[in-house]
Design a protein around this motif. Structure first.
Motif, PDB file in Angstrom:
ATOM      1  N   ALA A   7       0.858  -1.194   0.000  1.00 53.26           N
ATOM      2  CA  ALA A   7       0.000   0.000   0.000  1.00 53.26           C
ATOM      3  C   ALA A   7       0.889   1.237   0.000  1.00 53.26           C
ATOM      4  O   ALA A   7       1.747   1.383   0.881  1.00 53.26           O
ATOM      5  CB  ALA A   7      -0.918   0.002   1.227  1.00 53.26           C
ATOM      6  N   GLU A   8       0.692   2.110  -1.000  1.00 52.90           N
ATOM      7  CA  GLU A   8       1.431   3.371  -1.061  1.00 52.90           C
ATOM      8  C   GLU A   8       2.951   3.159  -1.025  1.00 52.90           C
ATOM      9  O   GLU A   8       3.677   3.914  -0.373  1.00 52.90           O
ATOM     10  CB  GLU A   8       1.009   4.293   0.085  1.00 52.90           C
ATOM     11  CG  GLU A   8      -0.471   4.609   0.141  1.00 52.90           C
ATOM     12  CD  GLU A   8      -0.925   5.485  -1.003  1.00 52.90           C
ATOM     13  OE1 GLU A   8      -0.149   6.320  -1.469  1.00 52.90           O
ATOM     14  OE2 GLU A   8      -2.080   5.309  -1.433  1.00 52.90           O
ATOM     15  N   GLY A   9       3.440   2.107  -1.685  1.00 51.15           N
ATOM     16  CA  GLY A   9       4.877   1.848  -1.725  1.00 51.15           C
ATOM     17  C   GLY A   9       5.440   1.232  -0.460  1.00 51.15           C
ATOM     18  O   GLY A   9       6.651   1.142  -0.283  1.00 51.15           O
ATOM     19  N   LEU A  10       4.567   0.775   0.433  1.00 48.88           N
ATOM     20  CA  LEU A  10       4.975   0.169   1.695  1.00 48.88           C
ATOM     21  C   LEU A  10       4.444  -1.253   1.788  1.00 48.88           C
ATOM     22  O   LEU A  10       3.355  -1.551   1.304  1.00 48.88           O
ATOM     23  CB  LEU A  10       4.435   0.991   2.873  1.00 48.88           C
ATOM     24  CG  LEU A  10       4.848   2.459   2.912  1.00 48.88           C
ATOM     25  CD1 LEU A  10       4.020   3.210   3.945  1.00 48.88           C
ATOM     26  CD2 LEU A  10       6.336   2.589   3.209  1.00 48.88           C
ATOM     27  N   CYS A  22       6.313  -2.672   8.938  1.00 49.15           N
ATOM     28  CA  CYS A  22       6.163  -1.887   7.726  1.00 49.15           C
ATOM     29  C   CYS A  22       7.546  -1.737   7.102  1.00 49.15           C
ATOM     30  O   CYS A  22       8.491  -1.342   7.786  1.00 49.15           O
ATOM     31  CB  CYS A  22       5.572  -0.520   8.048  1.00 49.15           C
ATOM     32  SG  CYS A  22       5.540   0.606   6.626  1.00 49.15           S
ATOM     33  N   ASN A  24       9.731  -0.288   3.522  1.00 51.14           N
ATOM     34  CA  ASN A  24       9.717   0.479   2.288  1.00 51.14           C
ATOM     35  C   ASN A  24       9.918  -0.529   1.165  1.00 51.14           C
ATOM     36  O   ASN A  24      10.935  -1.225   1.117  1.00 51.14           O
ATOM     37  CB  ASN A  24      10.839   1.521   2.304  1.00 51.14           C
ATOM     38  CG  ASN A  24      10.863   2.358   1.060  1.00 51.14           C
ATOM     39  OD1 ASN A  24      10.901   1.853  -0.061  1.00 51.14           O
ATOM     40  ND2 ASN A  24      10.852   3.659   1.257  1.00 51.14           N
ATOM     41  N   SER A  48      -6.323  -5.735   3.035  1.00 52.96           N
ATOM     42  CA  SER A  48      -6.498  -4.300   2.804  1.00 52.96           C
ATOM     43  C   SER A  48      -7.979  -4.006   2.633  1.00 52.96           C
ATOM     44  O   SER A  48      -8.682  -4.709   1.915  1.00 52.96           O
ATOM     45  CB  SER A  48      -5.735  -3.882   1.542  1.00 52.96           C
ATOM     46  OG  SER A  48      -5.963  -2.524   1.275  1.00 52.96           O
ATOM     47  N   PRO A  51      -8.823   2.487   3.234  1.00 48.76           N
ATOM     48  CA  PRO A  51      -7.944   3.337   4.041  1.00 48.76           C
ATOM     49  C   PRO A  51      -7.370   2.651   5.286  1.00 48.76           C
ATOM     50  O   PRO A  51      -6.596   3.255   6.012  1.00 48.76           O
ATOM     51  CB  PRO A  51      -8.852   4.496   4.447  1.00 48.76           C
ATOM     52  CG  PRO A  51     -10.214   3.904   4.466  1.00 48.76           C
ATOM     53  CD  PRO A  51     -10.221   2.862   3.359  1.00 48.76           C
ATOM     54  N   LYS A  66      -3.873   1.814  10.489  1.00 53.22           N
ATOM     55  CA  LYS A  66      -3.631   2.661   9.325  1.00 53.22           C
ATOM     56  C   LYS A  66      -2.361   2.224   8.605  1.00 53.22           C
ATOM     57  O   LYS A  66      -1.349   1.940   9.253  1.00 53.22           O
ATOM     58  CB  LYS A  66      -3.493   4.123   9.739  1.00 53.22           C
ATOM     59  CG  LYS A  66      -4.782   4.750  10.183  1.00 53.22           C
ATOM     60  CD  LYS A  66      -4.587   6.231  10.442  1.00 53.22           C
ATOM     61  CE  LYS A  66      -5.892   6.867  10.880  1.00 53.22           C
ATOM     62  NZ  LYS A  66      -5.740   8.307  11.094  1.00 53.22           N
ATOM     63  N   PRO A  67      -2.397   2.208   7.284  1.00 53.49           N
ATOM     64  CA  PRO A  67      -1.183   1.879   6.518  1.00 53.49           C
ATOM     65  C   PRO A  67      -0.305   3.118   6.337  1.00 53.49           C
ATOM     66  O   PRO A  67      -0.413   3.839   5.364  1.00 53.49           O
ATOM     67  CB  PRO A  67      -1.743   1.375   5.184  1.00 53.49           C
ATOM     68  CG  PRO A  67      -3.043   2.077   5.029  1.00 53.49           C
ATOM     69  CD  PRO A  67      -3.562   2.299   6.423  1.00 53.49           C
ATOM     70  N   THR A  68       0.553   3.370   7.302  1.00 53.25           N
ATOM     71  CA  THR A  68       1.411   4.541   7.287  1.00 53.25           C
ATOM     72  C   THR A  68       2.839   4.162   7.669  1.00 53.25           C
ATOM     73  O   THR A  68       3.033   3.219   8.439  1.00 53.25           O
ATOM     74  CB  THR A  68       0.878   5.631   8.250  1.00 53.25           C
ATOM     75  OG1 THR A  68       1.783   6.721   8.265  1.00 53.25           O
ATOM     76  CG2 THR A  68       0.688   5.110   9.651  1.00 53.25           C
TER      77      THR A  68
END
Length: 110
Positions: A7-10, A22, A24, A48, A51, A66-68
């Motif tokens: 998700a989002e490059g992670l 998590c 990169n 997933s 959000p 949260k995927p952060t």
């Protein structure tokens, strides 16, 4: 024993020690690892849901986070089974189907 989520490059998943992590995806560098071992043998089904991510370790706790890259940010947790869970949860709208060793149950999230 689990497939990570991109998700989002992670990449998000559960380590063989039972910690959520998590990475990169481009560099392989660890962004974070949470400090709470979960489940048995590093198994968790990770799904997933737009959000948020759902993780269901074998200990029967459904984790919503949260995927952060900033760190583990838990939104909610629900105990959804009393026996071990090794199947992926099935999400349909606000409904989640959970399979443990004894039964299939339906949960409705707010």
């Amino acid at each position: 024993f689990n497939s990570p989520i991109l998700a989002e490059g992670l990449l998000f998943g559960l380590s063989n020690r039972g910690n959520l992590f998590c990475l990169n995806a481009a560099t392989g560098e660890t962004a974070w690892t949470d400090g709470t071992p979960r489940g048995q043998g590093g198994f968790a089904a990770t799904v997933s849901a737009g959000p948020v991510l759902f993780a269901l370790p074998s200990d029967g706790w459904l984790l919503v986070y949260k995927p952060t890259a900033a760190g583990y940010e838990e939104i909610a947790r629900y105990q959804v089974a009393q026996t071990a869970t090794y199947a992926h949860p099935v999400i349909s709208g606000s409904r989640i189907f959970i399979r443990d060793q004894d039964a299939v149950s339906l949960w409705t999230l707010p």
